[in-house]
Design an enzyme around this catalytic site. Structure first.
Site, short mmCIF file in Angstrom:
data_model
loop_
_atom_site.label_atom_id
_atom_site.label_comp_id
_atom_site.label_asym_id
_atom_site.label_seq_id
_atom_site.Cartn_x
_atom_site.Cartn_y
_atom_site.Cartn_z
N GLY A 46 0.76 -1.25 0.00
CA GLY A 46 0.00 0.00 0.00
C GLY A 46 0.79 1.29 0.00
O GLY A 46 0.34 2.30 -0.53
N GLU A 101 3.52 3.96 6.33
CA GLU A 101 2.29 3.21 6.04
C GLU A 101 1.38 4.03 5.12
O GLU A 101 1.45 5.26 5.11
CB GLU A 101 1.53 2.95 7.34
CG GLU A 101 1.62 1.53 7.87
CD GLU A 101 0.82 0.51 7.07
OE1 GLU A 101 0.68 0.65 5.84
OE2 GLU A 101 0.34 -0.44 7.70
N ASP A 102 0.51 3.33 4.40
CA ASP A 102 -0.52 4.02 3.64
C ASP A 102 -1.62 4.52 4.56
O ASP A 102 -2.09 5.64 4.46
CB ASP A 102 -1.09 3.13 2.52
CG ASP A 102 -1.54 1.75 3.01
OD1 ASP A 102 -1.37 1.42 4.22
OD2 ASP A 102 -2.05 0.97 2.19
N ASP A 105 -5.26 1.82 10.63
CA ASP A 105 -6.67 1.53 10.88
C ASP A 105 -6.82 1.05 12.33
O ASP A 105 -6.92 1.86 13.24
CB ASP A 105 -7.09 0.48 9.84
CG ASP A 105 -8.56 0.09 9.89
OD1 ASP A 105 -9.34 0.82 10.49
OD2 ASP A 105 -8.91 -0.96 9.32
N LYS A 133 -7.13 6.41 10.69
CA LYS A 133 -8.52 6.29 11.15
C LYS A 133 -8.52 6.16 12.66
O LYS A 133 -8.56 5.04 13.19
CB LYS A 133 -9.15 5.02 10.56
CG LYS A 133 -9.40 5.02 9.07
CD LYS A 133 -10.07 3.69 8.70
CE LYS A 133 -10.17 3.47 7.23
NZ LYS A 133 -10.57 2.08 6.90
N PHE A 154 -14.06 2.63 4.28
CA PHE A 154 -13.05 1.93 3.49
C PHE A 154 -12.71 2.75 2.26
O PHE A 154 -13.56 3.06 1.44
CB PHE A 154 -13.53 0.53 3.10
CG PHE A 154 -12.38 -0.33 2.68
CD1 PHE A 154 -11.58 -0.96 3.62
CD2 PHE A 154 -12.05 -0.46 1.33
CE1 PHE A 154 -10.48 -1.72 3.24
CE2 PHE A 154 -10.96 -1.22 0.94
CZ PHE A 154 -10.18 -1.85 1.89
N VAL A 155 -11.43 3.10 2.13
CA VAL A 155 -11.00 3.97 1.04
C VAL A 155 -10.00 3.26 0.13
O VAL A 155 -9.30 2.34 0.55
CB VAL A 155 -10.37 5.28 1.59
CG1 VAL A 155 -11.42 6.12 2.30
CG2 VAL A 155 -9.20 4.99 2.53
N ASP A 161 -5.72 -0.33 -1.73
CA ASP A 161 -6.43 -1.28 -2.59
C ASP A 161 -7.71 -1.83 -1.96
O ASP A 161 -7.92 -1.76 -0.75
CB ASP A 161 -5.53 -2.47 -2.90
CG ASP A 161 -5.38 -3.41 -1.69
OD1 ASP A 161 -4.98 -2.92 -0.62
OD2 ASP A 161 -5.69 -4.61 -1.82
N ARG A 167 -5.35 0.63 -6.84
CA ARG A 167 -4.15 1.31 -6.33
C ARG A 167 -3.70 2.44 -7.24
O ARG A 167 -3.02 3.36 -6.82
CB ARG A 167 -2.99 0.31 -6.21
CG ARG A 167 -3.19 -0.80 -5.19
CD ARG A 167 -1.86 -1.48 -4.90
NE ARG A 167 -2.00 -2.78 -4.26
CZ ARG A 167 -2.12 -2.97 -2.95
NH1 ARG A 167 -2.12 -1.94 -2.13
NH2 ARG A 167 -2.24 -4.19 -2.45
P1 IMP Z 1 -4.37 -2.08 10.69
O1 IMP Z 1 -3.41 -3.15 11.08
O2 IMP Z 1 -5.78 -2.42 11.04
O3 IMP Z 1 -3.96 -0.71 11.19
O4 IMP Z 1 -4.42 -2.06 9.13
C1 IMP Z 1 -3.44 -1.53 8.38
C2 IMP Z 1 -3.52 -2.02 6.95
O5 IMP Z 1 -4.84 -2.36 6.55
C3 IMP Z 1 -3.07 -0.93 6.04
O6 IMP Z 1 -1.72 -1.05 5.77
C4 IMP Z 1 -3.91 -1.15 4.80
O7 IMP Z 1 -3.21 -1.98 3.91
C5 IMP Z 1 -5.13 -1.86 5.27
N1 IMP Z 1 -6.28 -0.94 5.35
C6 IMP Z 1 -6.86 -0.44 6.46
N2 IMP Z 1 -7.88 0.38 6.17
C7 IMP Z 1 -7.93 0.41 4.81
C8 IMP Z 1 -8.79 1.12 3.88
O8 IMP Z 1 -9.69 1.89 4.22
N3 IMP Z 1 -8.52 0.88 2.56
C9 IMP Z 1 -7.53 0.06 2.13
N4 IMP Z 1 -6.71 -0.59 2.96
C10 IMP Z 1 -6.92 -0.42 4.30
MG MG Z 2 -0.99 -1.93 4.05
#
Ligand code: IMP
Ligand code: MG
Length: 177
Positions: A46, A101-102, A105, A133, A154-155, A161, A167
């Protein structure tokens, strides 16, 4: 091939440029005189679009590396199971590390990668994300450089992606549920 509509543009191309410039300036100012180049580590896949723009706005010497961690499978809901699929090549011991990171979440991915990096005895570990987020947070993780806080939607686009697609969108949009 299933393709869904983008219901709204959340971050357009101009705003992306503004955000990336600001982050580059903050990061450049955030380090004093470095002994060695900053190691900028992008979490694949990402972050690669953001990372390519970001490093060109960072005005201090740096090297780049990447790692792949998987937490999502191909859906929109985090599994919570974070796996290191491909590790970095560079040794981070005694070095300043910036993880990129992209989007953060639940925070599980970043929290795990930060913990793992700290075990390798770097001089410092800081974190940068394009999107954040805050309302979805489960694991507490420090974000040192944050592009933009968004709601828990969700974006896709600008590297982000859904099932590996979207992407290549030059902006960030919300997918029709
Ligand atoms: P986390 O471990 O829940 O913080 O998730 C992080 C990863 O989930 C990010 O690196 C993204 O690849 C993916 N992710 C989380 N939210 C989104 C979203 O809204 N769109 C796309 N990918 C997301
Ligand atoms: Mg990611």
């Amino acid at each position: 091939m299933q393709h869904f509509e983008i219901t709204k543009k959340l971050v357009d191309e101009d705003e992306i440029k503004t955000i990336v410039k600001r982050l580059g300036a903050e990061i450049s100012a955030g380090y004093g005189s470095l002994e060695n180049e900053l190691i900028v580590i992008g979490l694949l896949r990402g972050s690669f679009v953001f990372m390519a723009d970001l490093i060109r706005e960072i005005k201090i010497p740096l090297v780049v590396d990447f790692m792949t961690v998987s937490s999502y499978g191909d859906g929109t809901v985090s599994s919570g199971d974070v796996k290191i699929v491909m590790d970095v090549d560079l040794s981070v011991e005694g070095r300043d590390v910036l993880l990129v990171e992209d989007i953060v979440d639940t925070g599980r991915t970043f929290a795990k990668v930060v913990r793992m990096m700290k075990n390798r005895k770097p001089k410092s570990v800081k974190t940068c994300t394009f999107l954040n987020k805050p309302s979805a947070r489960i694991s507490d993780v420090q974000v040192d450089f944050c592009g933009k806080d968004i709601d828990d939607e969700f974006v896709v686009g600008y590297g982000l992606d859904y099932g590996q697609s979207y992407r290549n969108l030059p902006y960030v949009g919300v997918l029709k549920p």
